[in-house]
Scaffold this motif. Sequence first.
Motif, short mmCIF file in Angstrom:
data_model
loop_
_atom_site.label_atom_id
_atom_site.label_comp_id
_atom_site.label_asym_id
_atom_site.label_seq_id
_atom_site.Cartn_x
_atom_site.Cartn_y
_atom_site.Cartn_z
N THR A 47 57.91 11.44 14.15
CA THR A 47 58.37 10.11 13.77
C THR A 47 59.85 10.18 13.42
OG1 THR A 47 57.73 10.44 11.46
CG2 THR A 47 56.08 9.44 12.91
N TRP A 60 59.73 4.58 13.28
CA TRP A 60 59.20 4.68 14.63
C TRP A 60 58.29 5.89 14.78
CZ3 TRP A 60 61.21 0.76 17.80
CH2 TRP A 60 62.40 0.17 17.38
N ASP A 61 57.42 5.82 15.79
CA ASP A 61 56.60 6.95 16.23
C ASP A 61 57.02 7.27 17.66
OD1 ASP A 61 54.48 8.61 17.30
OD2 ASP A 61 53.25 7.98 15.61
N ARG A 68 56.89 0.72 13.70
CA ARG A 68 55.73 0.73 12.81
C ARG A 68 56.08 0.40 11.37
NH1 ARG A 68 54.40 5.41 9.84
NH2 ARG A 68 55.95 7.07 9.90
#
Length: 298
Positions: A47, A60-61, A68
Amino acid sequence: NTTILHTSTKDDDTIRYHSLHDNKYLQYFKGHKKQVISMEVHPLEDTFMSGSMDNTVRLWDLRTPNCRGLLNLPSAPVVAYDPAGMVFAVAINTYQRILLYDIKLFDKDPFLSIELKDPYLSKISFPPRKPWITSMSFSTNSKWILIGTAGDVHYVLDAFDGNLLARLEGFRGLEGGKTGDHFGVMSVKGISGEEVSWTTDSKFIVSGSQPGKIYFWDAAQIPAAPAPEGENARVLTPSVTLEGHPGPSRCVKFNPRYQMFASAGAELAFWLADTANEVEKSEDENKESAKGKERAAF
């Protein structure tokens, strides 16, 4: 590593995930409306988070293009993870604040709000100039937070209570003005932010400069406690200065595994540790040890 995560302004402000092995983009992360100025990859997970001129922080992923997590802030933020990846910090220049969040509770209020207050600045001008934060990083032992600024001073804070422990001086900042007093200079040119960082073991702090010199400060000199209320924080001056980088050294980073680092600006330079003295010292110690054993035999 065979992948690169980078920002872009080619078509828009999309963050791009690029594979060096296949020479293609694996993912595009869309969401920011203005230029991304700060980005940090999680130390343990796939991430990362980003801070943008649109006054947001996004989490973010790498496995999905969708954001997210989202934080709306009053100004453009600078972001950083702690070494364990359990806490992240967000610096807000408008209020001279550094906010610490629990990664699992990022949608809640920060558990600690730190005000970057330098007593020295109030003694040289009124109203006091505000240091403009351009970078932020935790030491590997999680004890300190290194604050990089656009002027001629960097700061070291206590990571647990936020107290100002030391001022790093003795260098010329990348965006210093023409008046000779650069403590409150803003990052208008946008060329600072990656010039100061920790060595891999966090025993030293290394920084580039406008003339190109590379400076090292000894972390062992960082005081354990802050100065008394109203007094100036301890000033640390460089213990080592290296010359040889052509032009301003805008980015300085250490190799996480080997005794080398790189400095970059208009040109890229690689630096290796000089182990010749260590080898000679080791040989002398071995000779003295051998002589001692011979005497003991008699």
